[in-house]
Design an enzyme around this catalytic site. Sequence first.
Site, PDB file in Angstrom:
ATOM      1  N   TYR A  57       0.859  -1.186   0.000  1.00  0.00           N
ATOM      2  CA  TYR A  57       0.000   0.000   0.000  1.00  0.00           C
ATOM      3  C   TYR A  57       0.897   1.239   0.000  1.00  0.00           C
ATOM      4  O   TYR A  57       1.443   1.634   1.032  1.00  0.00           O
ATOM      5  CB  TYR A  57      -0.910   0.049   1.233  1.00  0.00           C
ATOM      6  CG  TYR A  57      -1.852  -1.117   1.384  1.00  0.00           C
ATOM      7  CD1 TYR A  57      -2.185  -1.937   0.306  1.00  0.00           C
ATOM      8  CD2 TYR A  57      -2.413  -1.408   2.627  1.00  0.00           C
ATOM      9  CE1 TYR A  57      -3.043  -3.010   0.471  1.00  0.00           C
ATOM     10  CE2 TYR A  57      -3.287  -2.476   2.781  1.00  0.00           C
ATOM     11  CZ  TYR A  57      -3.594  -3.276   1.704  1.00  0.00           C
ATOM     12  OH  TYR A  57      -4.459  -4.343   1.869  1.00  0.00           O
ATOM     13  N   GLN A 190      -8.173 -13.234   5.813  1.00  0.00           N
ATOM     14  CA  GLN A 190      -8.728 -11.924   5.445  1.00  0.00           C
ATOM     15  C   GLN A 190      -9.235 -12.015   4.004  1.00  0.00           C
ATOM     16  O   GLN A 190      -8.459 -12.322   3.090  1.00  0.00           O
ATOM     17  CB  GLN A 190      -7.666 -10.827   5.567  1.00  0.00           C
ATOM     18  CG  GLN A 190      -8.224  -9.452   5.261  1.00  0.00           C
ATOM     19  CD  GLN A 190      -7.227  -8.323   5.412  1.00  0.00           C
ATOM     20  OE1 GLN A 190      -7.213  -7.384   4.623  1.00  0.00           O
ATOM     21  NE2 GLN A 190      -6.378  -8.390   6.431  1.00  0.00           N
ATOM     22  N   TYR A 218     -12.545  -7.437   4.165  1.00  0.00           N
ATOM     23  CA  TYR A 218     -12.188  -6.133   3.601  1.00  0.00           C
ATOM     24  C   TYR A 218     -13.224  -5.721   2.562  1.00  0.00           C
ATOM     25  O   TYR A 218     -13.981  -6.553   2.055  1.00  0.00           O
ATOM     26  CB  TYR A 218     -10.771  -6.107   3.052  1.00  0.00           C
ATOM     27  CG  TYR A 218     -10.421  -6.979   1.874  1.00  0.00           C
ATOM     28  CD1 TYR A 218     -10.666  -6.556   0.561  1.00  0.00           C
ATOM     29  CD2 TYR A 218      -9.778  -8.203   2.048  1.00  0.00           C
ATOM     30  CE1 TYR A 218     -10.297  -7.326  -0.533  1.00  0.00           C
ATOM     31  CE2 TYR A 218      -9.401  -8.979   0.959  1.00  0.00           C
ATOM     32  CZ  TYR A 218      -9.670  -8.546  -0.324  1.00  0.00           C
ATOM     33  OH  TYR A 218      -9.298  -9.318  -1.405  1.00  0.00           O
ATOM     34  N   LYS A 229     -23.766   7.024  -1.284  1.00  0.00           N
ATOM     35  CA  LYS A 229     -23.323   8.351  -1.745  1.00  0.00           C
ATOM     36  C   LYS A 229     -22.879   8.352  -3.210  1.00  0.00           C
ATOM     37  O   LYS A 229     -22.665   9.406  -3.789  1.00  0.00           O
ATOM     38  CB  LYS A 229     -22.156   8.844  -0.870  1.00  0.00           C
ATOM     39  CG  LYS A 229     -22.570   9.126   0.569  1.00  0.00           C
ATOM     40  CD  LYS A 229     -21.372   9.498   1.421  1.00  0.00           C
ATOM     41  CE  LYS A 229     -21.787   9.700   2.880  1.00  0.00           C
ATOM     42  NZ  LYS A 229     -20.630   9.869   3.752  1.00  0.00           N
ATOM     43  N   GLY A 294     -11.648   1.617   5.773  1.00  0.00           N
ATOM     44  CA  GLY A 294     -10.682   2.683   5.531  1.00  0.00           C
ATOM     45  C   GLY A 294     -11.252   4.057   5.826  1.00  0.00           C
ATOM     46  O   GLY A 294     -12.461   4.257   5.847  1.00  0.00           O
ATOM     47  N   GLN A 300     -14.213  10.808   8.640  1.00  0.00           N
ATOM     48  CA  GLN A 300     -14.613   9.477   8.155  1.00  0.00           C
ATOM     49  C   GLN A 300     -14.317   8.413   9.210  1.00  0.00           C
ATOM     50  O   GLN A 300     -15.102   7.479   9.407  1.00  0.00           O
ATOM     51  CB  GLN A 300     -13.858   9.139   6.865  1.00  0.00           C
ATOM     52  CG  GLN A 300     -14.295   9.921   5.646  1.00  0.00           C
ATOM     53  CD  GLN A 300     -13.452   9.590   4.411  1.00  0.00           C
ATOM     54  OE1 GLN A 300     -12.530   8.774   4.467  1.00  0.00           O
ATOM     55  NE2 GLN A 300     -13.755  10.236   3.314  1.00  0.00           N
TER      56      GLN A 300
END
Length: 333
Positions: A57, A190, A218, A229, A294, A300
């Site tokens: 990442y 995961q 995830y 949204k 995230g 957020q």
Amino acid sequence: MEFQELGNSGVRVSRITFGSWAAGGWMWGGTEQNDAVGAIRASYDLGVTSIDTAPVYGMGFSEEIVGEAIKGLPRDKVQILTKFGMRWDLAKGDFAMKTKDNQGHDLDVYKYAGRDSIIKECEDSLRRLGTDYIDLYQQHWPDVTTPIDETMEALSRLVEQGKVRAGGVSNYSVAQMQEAERTINLASNQVPYSMVRRDIEADVVPYCIEHNKAILVYSPLQLGLLTGKVKPGQEFAEGDLRRGHRLFTPENVQRVNAVLNKIRPLAETKNATLGQLVLRWTLAQPGISVALVGARNPAQAVQNARAMDFQLTFEEVDFINKQLRELAAPAAG
């Protein structure tokens, strides 16, 4: 906040875990480091003590951000979940993708989990994170060029050395988990899971429930699609992985929004956002231990953590499930 042990590893994590993929900027159109650090700190203040990251990442940048964010926090009160097995600095293993780093340079990424590579990756991650141990160390993707037992032996050695508290995998099938289990007692798998991507319910979930393995999911908000949204026909910037994604076609966005509008009144009765309701529903599903979410800024992060401020009754979960039958479709790619 609710906490859960990962299998029988002794590692307890917050059921909402901070997912720091977007914080690394890679495939999300860049990042603002201060916002990302602030987001992790804001999450921690609301009980989100667990942070999931990976070297790939941002090519190390996400781990550095996490390291910066946890400076000054009591290390035993934070759980760091990171990964190994995706190399952008070594052309070895199973070719994964062509991509660009945050500076726009072309990169080839390989899935590679050979013994020596894992040992090196662990040292690099510890340095970037500014710590001397990793709470959960996960193989990021299966590597078909390296025997699973070789990978798991290296992971076992890191556990024995105290550099890793628990070993896990990511994106593993049941057959791959069974093979790994011959060498190591896995804590977790995961995998992707959301209201519109539920294929793991067929096999991974029953296996993990039966064998006491945690499931960390995830993309529970499906890259923002399930927040309500996203508008049909919305354009995403170059380098954003949602651009051209088949779940983000105008027709599919419209279909998903129609279902979300049916459960929106339930969110309002809980004084919650749609996204918070979706996260609560996710954690109410059998076998789901943790939702990785995230955030790119503190606002957020606070919204995500507050998904734990309310409960859903059995009847409410059932009501949502009935609406979701309209979305029964082939698994997302």
